[in-house]
Structure formats: C-alpha cells, structure tokens
Design an enzyme around this catalytic site. Sequence first.
Site, PDB file in Angstrom:
ATOM      1  N   CYS A 115      42.178  40.470  41.122  1.00 51.96           N
ATOM      2  CA  CYS A 115      41.235  41.350  41.830  1.00 51.96           C
ATOM      3  C   CYS A 115      42.004  42.582  42.278  1.00 51.96           C
ATOM      4  O   CYS A 115      43.055  42.907  41.718  1.00 51.96           O
ATOM      5  CB  CYS A 115      40.526  40.621  42.973  1.00 51.96           C
ATOM      6  SG  CYS A 115      41.594  40.061  44.305  1.00 51.96           S
ATOM      7  N   ARG A 172      39.107  37.844  46.679  1.00 54.84           N
ATOM      8  CA  ARG A 172      38.446  37.197  45.535  1.00 54.84           C
ATOM      9  C   ARG A 172      39.383  36.359  44.674  1.00 54.84           C
ATOM     10  O   ARG A 172      39.070  35.207  44.363  1.00 54.84           O
ATOM     11  CB  ARG A 172      37.748  38.255  44.668  1.00 54.84           C
ATOM     12  CG  ARG A 172      36.550  38.873  45.344  1.00 54.84           C
ATOM     13  CD  ARG A 172      36.088  40.123  44.623  1.00 54.84           C
ATOM     14  NE  ARG A 172      37.075  41.195  44.747  1.00 54.84           N
ATOM     15  CZ  ARG A 172      36.968  42.394  44.167  1.00 54.84           C
ATOM     16  NH1 ARG A 172      35.909  42.657  43.433  1.00 54.84           N
ATOM     17  NH2 ARG A 172      37.893  43.307  44.352  1.00 54.84           N
ATOM     18  N   ASP A 199      33.369  43.126  45.800  1.00 58.29           N
ATOM     19  CA  ASP A 199      34.431  43.052  46.799  1.00 58.29           C
ATOM     20  C   ASP A 199      33.847  42.737  48.189  1.00 58.29           C
ATOM     21  O   ASP A 199      33.057  43.509  48.711  1.00 58.29           O
ATOM     22  CB  ASP A 199      35.131  44.427  46.817  1.00 58.29           C
ATOM     23  CG  ASP A 199      36.374  44.420  47.673  1.00 58.29           C
ATOM     24  OD1 ASP A 199      36.618  43.413  48.362  1.00 58.29           O
ATOM     25  OD2 ASP A 199      37.096  45.434  47.632  1.00 58.29           O
TER      26      ASP A 199
END
Length: 146
Positions: free
Chosen positions: A8, A14, A120
Amino acid sequence: MKKILCVCLGNICRSPTAEGILQNTFEEKGFTEGTDFFLDSAGTGGWHVGEPPDKRSVLVCQKYGIDISNLRARKLEISDGERFDLLLGMDQENIFNIQEIIPQRYHQKIFLFDDSEVSDPYYGTEESFKQMFRQLKKASERWLNN
Ligand code: 4NP
C-alpha cells in the site's frame, strides 16, 4: 512456496492488515508459513518506515483474532520484484507507484488485491477500517489458489 507481498502507500493501514488476513486465511486452510507460503508487506512511500501498524488496523484485526502488532513498516525495494511471486496493490495509484519502483520484467506479477480498489482509510473513521477489513477478508480467499 508461494511468496506474496502486500503493498500500500504507507505500509501501516491496508497492507499489514492484508498480510495478517492472508496469514490467518492460509493457516486456517492448513497451509504452513515458511514451507507452503511466505508473506510480507511494504509501502511505496517511506514516511512510516520502522513503525508498527496504525492502532486502528491493529484493533480491527484483534477483533477477528489476528495479531499484526509485531509487523514493522518498510519501503518497497527494487529487489522485491525478483523475490516475490505476487505483488498485490490496494488501489490504482498504488499499482502505478509499484510499477515505477519494480523493473518492467516483473510487472506481470503485479495485481490489485481485490477487483475493486481498497481505499485508503488513514483519514477515515473506525468504520472505514472495518469496511477495509471486510473487503480484504473477502478478497483474501482467491489468493489461496492463485
Ligand atoms: P496505508 O495508509 O497506505 O493503507 O498504510 C496510509 C498511511 C499513511 C499515509 C498514507 C496512507 N501517509 O501519508 O502518512
């Protein structure tokens, strides 16, 4: 042994969650880390290198019995293209950033973790983190056989 790198932007929300979920999913199916699979995660940005995952990611994982508190952020490296079989990004921008770092000959190893982007959650709420977890959990099953 299948080697998967979850990627990520910051490697604190994440991708460490994705790594924890994949580990849990694979082990539930009877696969063993180190012999059947190897997992890691990285960020395309280096702002959080050396830091543990975001507390909100640690908490949502904890609720499902997954401990990611020992993970530490690192930045994606050129050599990751060679070292891993799959590099799984979270959103389209992520994919572009991975392609900028990883040499062209390894670009066929780069995929989105899910069909749709995993957005996000960093500036989001607790609900954003729950939503992220659900999406990653659902998408994780496919990587068992791929
Ligand atoms: P992640 O979330 O990419 O899911 O780890 C982010 C965490 C931190 C930042 C961006 C995204 N940041 O800009 O610091």
